[in-house]
Design a protein around this motif. Structure first.
Motif, PDB file in Angstrom:
ATOM      1  N   THR A  26       0.859  -1.286  -0.024  1.00 61.72           N
ATOM      2  CA  THR A  26       0.034   0.160  -0.043  1.00 61.72           C
ATOM      3  C   THR A  26       0.700   1.195  -0.135  1.00 61.72           C
ATOM      4  OG1 THR A  26      -1.539  -1.293   1.292  1.00 61.72           O
ATOM      5  CG2 THR A  26      -1.930   1.057   0.934  1.00 61.72           C
ATOM      6  N   ALA A  27       1.906   1.410   1.047  1.00 60.12           N
ATOM      7  CA  ALA A  27       2.702   2.542   1.106  1.00 60.12           C
ATOM      8  C   ALA A  27       3.654   2.715  -0.081  1.00 60.12           C
ATOM      9  CB  ALA A  27       3.263   2.695   2.336  1.00 60.12           C
ATOM     10  N   PRO A  39      12.392   5.972   2.451  1.00 61.31           N
ATOM     11  CA  PRO A  39      13.383   5.357   1.815  1.00 61.31           C
ATOM     12  C   PRO A  39      13.717   3.814   2.172  1.00 61.31           C
ATOM     13  CG  PRO A  39      14.178   7.478   2.192  1.00 61.31           C
ATOM     14  CD  PRO A  39      12.842   7.027   2.887  1.00 61.31           C
ATOM     15  N   VAL A  40      14.461   2.939   1.450  1.00 65.27           N
ATOM     16  CA  VAL A  40      14.723   1.506   1.494  1.00 65.27           C
ATOM     17  C   VAL A  40      16.081   1.457   1.327  1.00 65.27           C
ATOM     18  CG1 VAL A  40      14.600  -0.706   0.862  1.00 65.27           C
ATOM     19  CG2 VAL A  40      12.456   0.632   0.983  1.00 65.27           C
ATOM     20  N   SER A  41      17.105   0.720   2.241  1.00 62.96           N
ATOM     21  CA  SER A  41      18.420   1.018   2.188  1.00 62.96           C
ATOM     22  C   SER A  41      18.812  -0.488   2.331  1.00 62.96           C
ATOM     23  CB  SER A  41      19.167   1.718   3.115  1.00 62.96           C
ATOM     24  OG  SER A  41      20.626   1.612   2.938  1.00 62.96           O
ATOM     25  N   VAL A  42      19.569  -1.181   1.684  1.00 59.24           N
ATOM     26  CA  VAL A  42      20.036  -2.440   1.752  1.00 59.24           C
ATOM     27  C   VAL A  42      21.523  -2.618   1.368  1.00 59.24           C
ATOM     28  CG1 VAL A  42      19.876  -4.901   0.830  1.00 59.24           C
ATOM     29  CG2 VAL A  42      17.981  -3.672   0.693  1.00 59.24           C
ATOM     30  N   ASP A  43      22.138  -2.961   2.635  1.00 59.37           N
ATOM     31  CA  ASP A  43      23.855  -2.931   2.484  1.00 59.37           C
ATOM     32  C   ASP A  43      24.364  -1.730   1.741  1.00 59.37           C
ATOM     33  OD1 ASP A  43      26.251  -4.187   3.169  1.00 59.37           O
ATOM     34  OD2 ASP A  43      26.059  -5.556   1.491  1.00 59.37           O
ATOM     35  N   GLY A  44      24.024  -0.464   2.086  1.00 59.66           N
ATOM     36  CA  GLY A  44      24.434   0.588   1.636  1.00 59.66           C
ATOM     37  C   GLY A  44      23.798   1.263   0.513  1.00 59.66           C
ATOM     38  N   THR A  45      22.845   0.511  -0.412  1.00 60.76           N
ATOM     39  CA  THR A  45      22.534   1.062  -1.459  1.00 60.76           C
ATOM     40  C   THR A  45      21.031   1.510  -1.123  1.00 60.76           C
ATOM     41  OG1 THR A  45      23.547  -0.570  -3.103  1.00 60.76           O
ATOM     42  CG2 THR A  45      21.503   0.389  -3.701  1.00 60.76           C
ATOM     43  N   THR A  46      20.736   2.657  -1.529  1.00 60.06           N
ATOM     44  CA  THR A  46      19.471   3.120  -1.033  1.00 60.06           C
ATOM     45  C   THR A  46      18.623   3.758  -2.153  1.00 60.06           C
ATOM     46  OG1 THR A  46      20.316   4.012   1.012  1.00 60.06           O
ATOM     47  CG2 THR A  46      18.248   5.295   0.310  1.00 60.06           C
ATOM     48  N   LEU A  47      17.366   3.528  -2.216  1.00 61.21           N
ATOM     49  CA  LEU A  47      16.332   4.028  -3.274  1.00 61.21           C
ATOM     50  C   LEU A  47      15.223   4.771  -2.433  1.00 61.21           C
ATOM     51  CD1 LEU A  47      15.865   0.815  -5.724  1.00 61.21           C
ATOM     52  CD2 LEU A  47      17.261   2.987  -6.057  1.00 61.21           C
ATOM     53  N   THR A  48      14.591   5.751  -2.799  1.00 64.06           N
ATOM     54  CA  THR A  48      13.388   6.292  -2.420  1.00 64.06           C
ATOM     55  C   THR A  48      12.492   5.113  -2.806  1.00 64.06           C
ATOM     56  OG1 THR A  48      13.185   7.791  -4.214  1.00 64.06           O
ATOM     57  CG2 THR A  48      14.445   8.489  -2.618  1.00 64.06           C
ATOM     58  N   ALA A  49      11.176   5.674  -2.153  1.00 68.61           N
ATOM     59  CA  ALA A  49      10.021   4.953  -2.637  1.00 68.61           C
ATOM     60  C   ALA A  49       9.724   5.179  -4.094  1.00 68.61           C
ATOM     61  CB  ALA A  49       8.680   5.311  -1.491  1.00 68.61           C
ATOM     62  N   LEU A  78       8.385  -6.626   3.000  1.00 69.28           N
ATOM     63  CA  LEU A  78       7.059  -6.349   2.630  1.00 69.28           C
ATOM     64  C   LEU A  78       6.529  -5.346   3.657  1.00 69.28           C
ATOM     65  CD1 LEU A  78       5.706  -9.393   0.789  1.00 69.28           C
ATOM     66  CD2 LEU A  78       7.290  -7.717   0.196  1.00 69.28           C
ATOM     67  N   GLY A  79       6.697  -5.558   4.848  1.00 71.70           N
ATOM     68  CA  GLY A  79       6.144  -5.002   6.126  1.00 71.70           C
ATOM     69  C   GLY A  79       6.498  -3.248   5.906  1.00 71.70           C
ATOM     70  N   PRO A  80       7.622  -2.949   5.821  1.00 73.12           N
ATOM     71  CA  PRO A  80       7.937  -1.710   5.414  1.00 73.12           C
ATOM     72  C   PRO A  80       7.134  -0.951   4.420  1.00 73.12           C
ATOM     73  CG  PRO A  80       9.855  -2.284   6.420  1.00 73.12           C
ATOM     74  CD  PRO A  80       9.072  -3.680   6.044  1.00 73.12           C
ATOM     75  N   LEU A  81       7.054  -1.732   3.294  1.00 79.63           N
ATOM     76  CA  LEU A  81       6.355  -1.315   2.086  1.00 79.63           C
ATOM     77  C   LEU A  81       4.845  -1.080   2.189  1.00 79.63           C
ATOM     78  CD1 LEU A  81       8.649  -3.042  -0.703  1.00 79.63           C
ATOM     79  CD2 LEU A  81       8.930  -1.068   0.395  1.00 79.63           C
ATOM     80  N   ARG A  82       4.418  -1.815   3.182  1.00 82.22           N
ATOM     81  CA  ARG A  82       3.077  -1.851   3.383  1.00 82.22           C
ATOM     82  C   ARG A  82       2.738  -0.689   4.532  1.00 82.22           C
ATOM     83  NH1 ARG A  82      -1.592  -4.388   2.409  1.00 82.22           N
ATOM     84  NH2 ARG A  82      -3.256  -4.577   3.814  1.00 82.22           N
ATOM     85  N   THR A  83       3.292  -0.511   5.628  1.00 83.65           N
ATOM     86  CA  THR A  83       3.212   0.359   6.635  1.00 83.65           C
ATOM     87  C   THR A  83       3.657   1.850   6.247  1.00 83.65           C
ATOM     88  OG1 THR A  83       5.458  -0.059   7.734  1.00 83.65           O
ATOM     89  CG2 THR A  83       3.513  -1.332   8.206  1.00 83.65           C
ATOM     90  N   GLY A  84       4.685   1.804   5.189  1.00 90.42           N
ATOM     91  CA  GLY A  84       4.989   3.261   4.855  1.00 90.42           C
ATOM     92  C   GLY A  84       6.652   3.195   5.895  1.00 90.42           C
TER      93      GLY A  84
END
Length: 476
Positions: free
Chosen positions: A12-13, A21-31, A192-198
């Protein structure tokens, strides 16, 4: 949430543009960047029913999983350390139409589609039904070849919403963890939790104390870990102290030892919350953020979930906090069955529609649950008593000489089963017989005589899987 004729948005979010933003091992993407990169996979995935994702702890995995879900495909996460035989079984059983992410070590004739993190496309909803399968997650295979668990999108939504309620998990949070991205804990809850809750997400790549501390200093408020992660953190007090500013520490996938629970309290100021679930059910029981936190107790059923205890004859077991029974659950978070395994699917359901977890537990009068363990290895029947291995293990871990332990039942002509404790000592043992006798007396004094180990075996380490769970059948 947009909902139309049984069609609902899972992430949803992310789709609404309200995610952080989402960051994985130093690589970051905004929503918006993540949504654009995932949407760019839409064209090559059009019409694909099932896809495999090489589930490394990288941003490639996040984009691949999200892209496949947005396109309406079912995702088969492939552990990056899969052996040749395991990979053959997983791909042969699930029959994915393509492979996303890093190239497979053996292509097995499957088309490979790389992930381009720089690609962008506009997102067009695929109109996926809420009961469509989202994942095929493979079990650990402790009782034969791994089985593919079919998880519908509706189960994921119900589970994540239930945990958001239990943990007051909102868009104001930033989740940090370093868990594998091919299991419920790390992938479903942790991505998926962060991508749903925001909420924001910081995946640390590896779950080291240093990286958890760095995430805390950068503003993470919610931390996920398995007992191994928390055990290592409390051995590094200078890093543990950084988590004092966090809002909630969550432990799962195995019981958190009492000494680790207490040490976390001392070093971070937090009593961690524990939770319970499995691939077939997602997380069904969780300690609420505003609930009672007690080491070894995993909380109460989340919204919509019901639990019950039954004995060998199917009779109810009282919820008195002491009596042990087989745990059964029902609710909206449950799976749709095992892929290609109709008989195995039928075996795990009762006639009145409850799922047999295979775990044994006790339930307190206030509804809190304590998981004893697997019925096959953690319920010990000795001298007419039903004994939970977990209770003995927690007691042994309270002894200063014990670093780790695992308790099992061994065949015994007199008792039926005798209690055997495998112990990793904190230092070299000068006299194993003397320490073994001391530990036996310790358990007998703390619990009761019939729960004391009849045998103590000292070992250098315990066999564990990638989630930190002790593999007791390997001990036997």
């Amino acid at each position: 949430m947009r909902e139309d004729a049984g069609v609902a948005e899972l992430l949803t979010a992310l789709v609404d543009g309200t995610g952080r933003p989402v960051s994985v091992d130093g690589t970051t993407l905004t929503a918006p960047e993540l949504l654009g990169a995932a949407a760019a996979l839409g064209a090559p995935l059009a019409g694909r029913a099932r896809v495999a994702v090489h589930a490394t702890p990288t941003m490639d995995t996040v984009v691949a999983v999200v892209g496949a879900l947005l396109a309406g495909a079912t995702v088969v996460p492939v552990p990056p350390d899969s052996g040749a035989a395991e990979l053959r079984h997983l791909l042969g059983d699930s029959a994915p139409e393509c492979w996303l992410g890093a190239a497979p070590p053996d292509p097995h004739g499957i088309e490979h589609l790389p992930v381009d993190l720089a690609a962008r496309a506009s997102y067009t909803p695929a109109g996926v039904a809420e009961d469509a399968p989202a994942f095929v997650l493979y079990t650990s295979g402790t009782t034969g070849l791994p089985k593919g668990v079919l998880l519908p999108r509706s189960a994921l939504a119900a589970g994540l919403d239930g945990l958001a309620d239990a943990w007051t998990w909102t868009a104001e949070d930033v989740l940090a963890h370093g868990l594998p991205l091919f299991h419920v804990h790390g992938l479903v809850l942790g991505v998926l939790g962060p991508l749903r809750t925001g909420s924001g997400l910081v995946h640390t790549g590896r779950p080291t104390p240093e990286r958890y501390a760095d995430a805390a200093r950068a503003g993470a408020t919610l931390f996920f870990g398995v007992p191994t992660v928390w055990s290592r953190l409390v051995e590094a007090p200078e890093h543990a102290a950084a988590l004092r500013e966090a809002r909630l520490l969550v432990s799962g996938s195995a019981a958190l030892p009492v000494p680790v629970f207490e040490r976390l309290r001392q070093l971070t100021g937090h009593d961690p919350v524990e939770r319970y679930g499995m691939s077939e059910t997602l997380i069904t029981v969780a300690t609420r953020a505003d609930g009672v936190r007690q080491a070894g107790w995993v909380g109460v059923p989340i919204t919509g979930v019901e639990t019950r205890l039954r004995d060998e004859d199917g009779a109810p077991v009282p919820h008195d906090g002491e009596s042990v029974g087989s745990l059964e659950v029902r609710g909206p978070t449950l799976f749709d069955g095992y892929l290609n395994r109709a008989e195995a699917t039928a075996e795990v359901w009762t006639e009145d529609g409850w799922f047999r977890t295979g775990d044994v537990a006790c339930i307190a009068p206030d509804g809190r649950h304590r998981i004893v363990g697997r019925a096959s290895v953690d319920l010990i029947k000795s001298g007419g008593y039903r004994i939970g291995a977990g209770e003995i293990e927690s007691t042994l871990l309270g002894h200063p000489a014990v670093a780790e332990c695992a308790v099992v039942g061994a065949p015994d002509e007199d008792l039926g089963q005798r209690i055997v404790a495998y112990v990793v000592p904190r230092s070299d043992v000068a006299d194993e017989d003397a320490l073994g006798a001391e530990l036996t007396a310790w358990v007998g004094a703390e619990l009761s005589a019939h729960k004391r180990p009849r045998e103590v075996r000292f070992v250098a380490s315990l066999p564990r899987n990638e989630m930190g769970k002790v593999q007791k059948k390997r001990l036997a």
